[in-house]
Design an enzyme around this catalytic site. Structure first.
Site, PDB file in Angstrom:
ATOM      1  N   PHE A 144       0.819  -1.220   0.000  1.00  0.00           N
ATOM      2  CA  PHE A 144       0.000   0.000   0.000  1.00  0.00           C
ATOM      3  C   PHE A 144       0.850   1.265   0.000  1.00  0.00           C
ATOM      4  O   PHE A 144       0.413   2.319  -0.440  1.00  0.00           O
ATOM      5  CB  PHE A 144      -0.970  -0.019   1.202  1.00  0.00           C
ATOM      6  CG  PHE A 144      -0.391   0.410   2.519  1.00  0.00           C
ATOM      7  CD1 PHE A 144      -0.564   1.699   2.998  1.00  0.00           C
ATOM      8  CD2 PHE A 144       0.327  -0.484   3.310  1.00  0.00           C
ATOM      9  CE1 PHE A 144      -0.040   2.088   4.232  1.00  0.00           C
ATOM     10  CE2 PHE A 144       0.841  -0.105   4.540  1.00  0.00           C
ATOM     11  CZ  PHE A 144       0.662   1.189   4.995  1.00  0.00           C
ATOM     12  N   LYS A 145       2.075   1.150   0.464  1.00  0.00           N
ATOM     13  CA  LYS A 145       2.903   2.353   0.589  1.00  0.00           C
ATOM     14  C   LYS A 145       3.292   2.941  -0.772  1.00  0.00           C
ATOM     15  O   LYS A 145       3.672   4.100  -0.860  1.00  0.00           O
ATOM     16  CB  LYS A 145       4.128   2.045   1.443  1.00  0.00           C
ATOM     17  CG  LYS A 145       3.650   1.709   2.845  1.00  0.00           C
ATOM     18  CD  LYS A 145       4.690   1.424   3.865  1.00  0.00           C
ATOM     19  CE  LYS A 145       3.997   1.209   5.210  1.00  0.00           C
ATOM     20  NZ  LYS A 145       4.869   0.851   6.275  1.00  0.00           N
ATOM     21  N   ASP A 146       3.159   2.130  -1.831  1.00  0.00           N
ATOM     22  CA  ASP A 146       3.419   2.666  -3.174  1.00  0.00           C
ATOM     23  C   ASP A 146       2.475   3.815  -3.509  1.00  0.00           C
ATOM     24  O   ASP A 146       2.841   4.732  -4.240  1.00  0.00           O
ATOM     25  CB  ASP A 146       3.243   1.570  -4.234  1.00  0.00           C
ATOM     26  CG  ASP A 146       4.350   0.532  -4.190  1.00  0.00           C
ATOM     27  OD1 ASP A 146       5.513   0.912  -3.955  1.00  0.00           O
ATOM     28  OD2 ASP A 146       4.063  -0.667  -4.403  1.00  0.00           O
TER      29      ASP A 146
ATOM     30  N   LEU B  44       4.220   6.702  -1.845  1.00  0.00           N
ATOM     31  CA  LEU B  44       5.642   6.950  -2.122  1.00  0.00           C
ATOM     32  C   LEU B  44       5.968   7.153  -3.592  1.00  0.00           C
ATOM     33  O   LEU B  44       6.953   7.809  -3.926  1.00  0.00           O
ATOM     34  CB  LEU B  44       6.490   5.853  -1.488  1.00  0.00           C
ATOM     35  CG  LEU B  44       6.550   6.056   0.048  1.00  0.00           C
ATOM     36  CD1 LEU B  44       6.971   4.794   0.763  1.00  0.00           C
ATOM     37  CD2 LEU B  44       7.482   7.203   0.412  1.00  0.00           C
TER      38      LEU B  44
END
Length: 536
Positions: free
Chosen positions: A120-122, A125
């Site tokens: 999910f951090k994509d 980021l």
């Protein structure tokens, strides 16, 4: 649609206010150790539901971000371009699709793992990497050599932030990235995703200790005035407000996609269930709710590192150690093996502001900063603090909490595989083609286990549980849960991108046992110097 006129930002601890979005993104952490928050949470246009209903993920993201970023800072066309490029790297046409996991129980799964590193951090980021690049290109126009503004990005990871940040910044001009992770405490795939990126501007450091130790090093580096003045430190952890901002988008997009379903009942109560470690993901949901998203409750799902769950079960006592005095526990969901949830500070500020009885907004703001500063100081010196009944009541009005044990996590992966067969999944789904059973990663399983408990208490509500990573990133936990199941074959779920990754050449710098943040500072200085020498 136009941007907001002049959104400004302040520090939760009071030393900085009136900052621009660019200053907040490039600084990351305030000089007083506080986190940046918008001076006001913007509200949505009155017709947002009908206007936004058929928009793409990128278009929804643009409308949300426009409310937090003044057009004088990033012109409309530029912001649209940054957003478009950020999500062009995703494998699914909807970027963050919502699937129906259990129609009888009205349980849905918001899949957030379709970006380049399968986590999910994509979502945040990829956007943050392009923002950094945009601001640097602007600052460095017409400048040469030592006059160029060079950014040193520093981050700590319990697994997914590191690779997502590296993939967002690899090869970008005028920026070096340093990621610290606890030795032996991230999954082999996660470590390989970070350390096999050999671009000259990427630096991985392994630290003896826990994620919290890595996070403490990051905060100490930001608190060092000398390093900040020479190296322009910037943050990629969810202490950077741009990350929270990017994540608000998928709460709205998920709700809007649900309203298009013929079975959707507008009068049903809506609950989002979020696996929580550092509290950034669920905080984005809280911002969405405050802006006007019709969510009745946000459900915090923790693993055995349950500082947040204990806060809700103890009427507002926030303490590092549990009753047994134990620190961080290693679990099957390592990205949530965190003792102190940094982003909780942002929520506490707003709750303190809301419960203040001071006469003016300025006085309420000052009171909220004073409260937060006092609580965080107590956390540092005494290992915990107690909020006032009014602050706790404010938290209870919007959140519920569940703790899911290691054994319950494994049981949920198994149960979902046996009972859930979602149809029409897009590319890169986590479904076994032999059985059709849906495979959860351990973090997403914690969310689903918490959602099922919430469903028992609220049988008529619609639940959207956030699926934060692809199961292939956590092979050992998934294998433990499913290896005895008929038709299960892990290689079927293994994305092409992961095959052979652990055998590739890798590069990593160990930080010796017993090292302090000063040693990390010297490594950072030496590596940046070497990198810049190589470019001259």
């Amino acid at each position: 649609m136009s941007h907001t006129l002049s959104q400004k930002y302040l520090s939760t601890r009071g030393a900085s206010y009136g900052l621009s979005f660019e200053e907040v993104v490039l600084k990351g952490l305030a000089s007083d150790g506080g986190l940046f928050i918008p001076e006001e949470i913007p509200s949505l246009p009155s017709n947002w539901e009908s206007e936004w209903r058929n928009l793409s993920f990128e278009e929804v993201a643009f409308r949300i971000m426009s409310l937090y970023i003044s057009e004088s800072e990033i012109p409309r066309n530029d912001l649209e371009d940054i957003i478009r490029r950020s999500y062009a790297t995703f494998r699914h046409p909807e970027r963050t699709p919502t699937i129906e996991l259990d129609s009888k129980q009205n349980l849905h799964l918001l899949e957030l793992f379709h970006g380049p590193t399968f986590a999910f951090k994509d979502v945040a980021l990829q956007f943050l990497g392009n923002l950094f690049e945009y601001f640097l290109v602007r600052k460095n126009q017409g400048k040469e050599g030592k006059d160029r503004h060079h950014l040193t990005v520093v981050g700590a990871t319990s697994g997914d932030t590191g690779s997502a940040a590296i993939y967002g910044l690899r090869g970008k001009k005028d920026v070096s990235i340093f990621i610290m992770f606890p030795k032996g405490k991230v999954s082999p795939i996660q470590q390989a995703q970070m350390t096999t990126v050999l671009d000259a501007n990427v630096h991985n450091l392994t630290v003896e200790g826990s994620f919290d130790d890595c996070q403490d090093f990051v905060k100490a580096l930001f608190a060092d005035p000398e390093l900040n003045s020479t190296h322009n430190l910037a943050a990629v952890n969810s202490i950077n407000f741009a990350r929270i901002l990017a994540q608000i988008s998928y709460y709205f997009y998920s709700y809007l996609s649900l309203t298009k379903s013929p079975s959707f009942n507008k009068d049903s109560k809506l609950r989002f269930v979020v696996p929580s470690g550092n509290f950034g993901d669920i905080l984005a949901g809280w911002f969405a709710k405050r802006m006007g998203l019709p969510a009745e409750r946000l459900v915090i799902a923790t693993n055995e590192n349950d500082i947040l769950d204990r806060f809700f079960r103890s009427s507002g006592a926030y303490t590092k150690n549990d009753a047994n005095g134990t620190g961080v526990k290693e679990t099957h969901s390592p990205a949530m093996d965190i003792l102190v949830s940094s982003n909780f500070e942002r929520l506490l500020w707003f709750l303190a502001y809301q419960s203040s009885d001071a006469a003016s907004a300025d006085a309420r703001r000052k009171q909220a900063c004073d409260s937060v500063r006092g609580w965080l100081q107590q956390l540092k010196t005494e290992g915990g603090f107690q909020v006032s009944p009014a602050v706790f009541a404010g938290a209870q009005a919007e959140f519920e909490s569940e703790r899911v044990s290691n054994d319950e996590t494994i049981a949920q992966i198994r149960d979902t595989y046996r009972t859930s067969f979602p149809a029409n999944l897009g590319p890169g789904s986590a479904k076994s083609s032999k059985t059709g059973g849906y495979i959860l990663d351990p973090h997403s399983a914690i969310g689903v286990a918490a959602a099922r408990r919430s469903i028992q208490r609220n049988p008529g509500a619609v639940h959207i549980s956030l699926s934060t990573a692809h199961p292939a990133k956590f092979a050992s936990a998934v294998d433990l849960a499913l290896r005895a199941e008929d038709g299960y074959d892990f290689t079927e779920v293994l994305p092409q991108e992961f095959i052979g990754l652990e055998q590739r050449e890798s590069r990593v710098t160990p930080v010796g046992p017993g090292a302090g943040w000063e040693q990390v500072r010297e490594i950072v200085k030496a590596e940046v110097e070497q990198e810049l020498e190589g470019k001259r």
